[in-house]
Design a protein around this motif. Structure first.
Motif, short mmCIF file in Angstrom:
data_model
loop_
_atom_site.label_atom_id
_atom_site.label_comp_id
_atom_site.label_asym_id
_atom_site.label_seq_id
_atom_site.Cartn_x
_atom_site.Cartn_y
_atom_site.Cartn_z
N GLY A 1 0.78 -1.23 0.00
CA GLY A 1 0.00 0.00 0.00
C GLY A 1 0.81 1.27 0.00
O GLY A 1 0.27 2.36 -0.28
N ASP A 2 2.12 1.18 0.33
CA ASP A 2 2.97 2.38 0.32
C ASP A 2 3.06 2.96 -1.09
O ASP A 2 3.11 2.23 -2.09
CB ASP A 2 4.38 2.03 0.78
N LEU A 3 3.10 4.27 -1.17
CA LEU A 3 3.40 4.95 -2.42
C LEU A 3 4.90 5.24 -2.45
O LEU A 3 5.48 5.68 -1.45
CB LEU A 3 2.62 6.26 -2.54
N VAL A 4 5.53 4.99 -3.60
CA VAL A 4 6.96 5.18 -3.73
C VAL A 4 7.25 5.87 -5.07
O VAL A 4 6.43 5.86 -5.98
CB VAL A 4 7.73 3.84 -3.68
N TRP A 5 8.45 6.46 -5.16
CA TRP A 5 8.94 6.92 -6.45
C TRP A 5 10.38 6.49 -6.60
O TRP A 5 11.10 6.29 -5.62
CB TRP A 5 8.80 8.44 -6.61
N GLY A 6 10.78 6.32 -7.83
CA GLY A 6 12.15 5.89 -8.10
C GLY A 6 12.27 5.36 -9.51
O GLY A 6 11.41 5.59 -10.36
N TRP A 7 13.33 4.62 -9.76
CA TRP A 7 13.62 4.09 -11.09
C TRP A 7 12.84 2.79 -11.31
O TRP A 7 13.12 1.78 -10.70
CB TRP A 7 15.12 3.83 -11.21
N LEU A 8 11.85 2.87 -12.20
CA LEU A 8 10.96 1.73 -12.44
C LEU A 8 10.74 1.54 -13.93
O LEU A 8 11.09 2.40 -14.74
CB LEU A 8 9.61 1.96 -11.74
#
Length: 266
Positions: free
Chosen positions: A21-28
């Motif tokens: 459920g966590d929202l994350v940002w990064g290299w995807l």
């Protein structure tokens, strides 16, 4: 797979730093679901009172690039004369606003009259010009900077960089962020005015945003209040659907977008 900076929701995790459920940002990946085996490059999103898409831009790599590339490399002072190429792009329109907050005189270049008008009316630039309508870029810069340029934020390279160098002031600073004019050329354009670096004691420095990733929390402390107070204007160019990704990517190199190009995948 094609990858880039993205915002996502965790559906399962074996990393104790992240939970379902966590929202994350990064290299995807450019995909609906990504299996991430190296999670050191992911950042958990804590502040959700701003649009989540901002973490793909002003609250992510793009914003950090503008902030640290300008403040850490250029060491701005009030009254500095600042020139930004590709100024209506994702990074450029933010650099201009940081410069104005520091009390600088700011000029940007862009590729259409619409973008030039936006730079002056929406983003607060003092002046702007359409580089496609300037047969002599060096003369155009002399017109806007009769006393020379203190800071150049470089996004373009090639002929623009060559025109900037003889217009720099003594002890000027150049932040080398990108060279979009060179990426798709079969051979790179040479720069002939490098002697200016010596004669004017100019400091020109490149950087990668990973150099400053450890300062991310510091950056949020600075930028979030400005966003909430409406003191920074941030523009997104949103395209929906993974099937439209190729056209969106190609558009970046033809100058189609204004602000940050965002692709909504799921």
């Amino acid at each position: 797979p094609v990858t880039g900076h993205a915002v996502a929701r965790v559906v399962d995790s074996r990393d104790p730093r992240f939970k379902k459920g966590d929202l994350v940002w990064g290299w995807l990946g450019w995909e609906e679901y990504s299996l991430v085996t190296f999670t050191e490059g992911l950042f958990r999103i804590e502040h959700t009172d701003v649009p989540i898409s901002y973490y793909a831009g002003i609250l992510g790599m793009t914003g950090m690039t503008a902030y640290f590339g300008f403040h850490e490399i250029c060491s701005p002072n009030e009254g500095d004369r600042v020139f930004i190429s590709a100024a209506s792009g994702a990074v450029g329109h933010l650099v201009g606003q940081w410069a104005k907050l520091e009390g600088c005189y700011v000029v940007g270049s862009a590729g259409s009259q619409e973008k030039v008008d936006l730079l002056k009316t929406r983003f607060g630039f003092d002046e702007a010009f359409n580089y496609k309508e300037e047969p002599d870029l060096e003369a155009a810069l002399r017109r806007y900077f009769p006393e020379g340029i203190d800071i150049y934020f470089e996004n373009v390279g090639g002929k623009m960089l060559d025109a900037v160098l003889p217009n720099m002031r003594l002890h000027g600073r150049i932040s080398m962020c990108g060279m979009v004019s060179q990426y798709n050329r079969e051979s790179s354009e040479g720069v002939s005015n490098l002697l200016s670096l010596i004669m004017r004691r100019i400091r020109m420095e490149g950087f990668l945003i990973s150099d400053y990733s450890h300062l991310y929390d510091k950056y949020l402390d600075v930028v979030l209040p400005l966003i909430r107070e409406g003191k920074i204007t941030y523009v997104e160019d949103i395209i929906d659907g993974l099937e439209n990704a190729p056209a969106a990517l190609v558009g970046l190199f033809s100058g189609r977008n204004i602000g940050k190009q965002v692709l909504v995948v799921a």
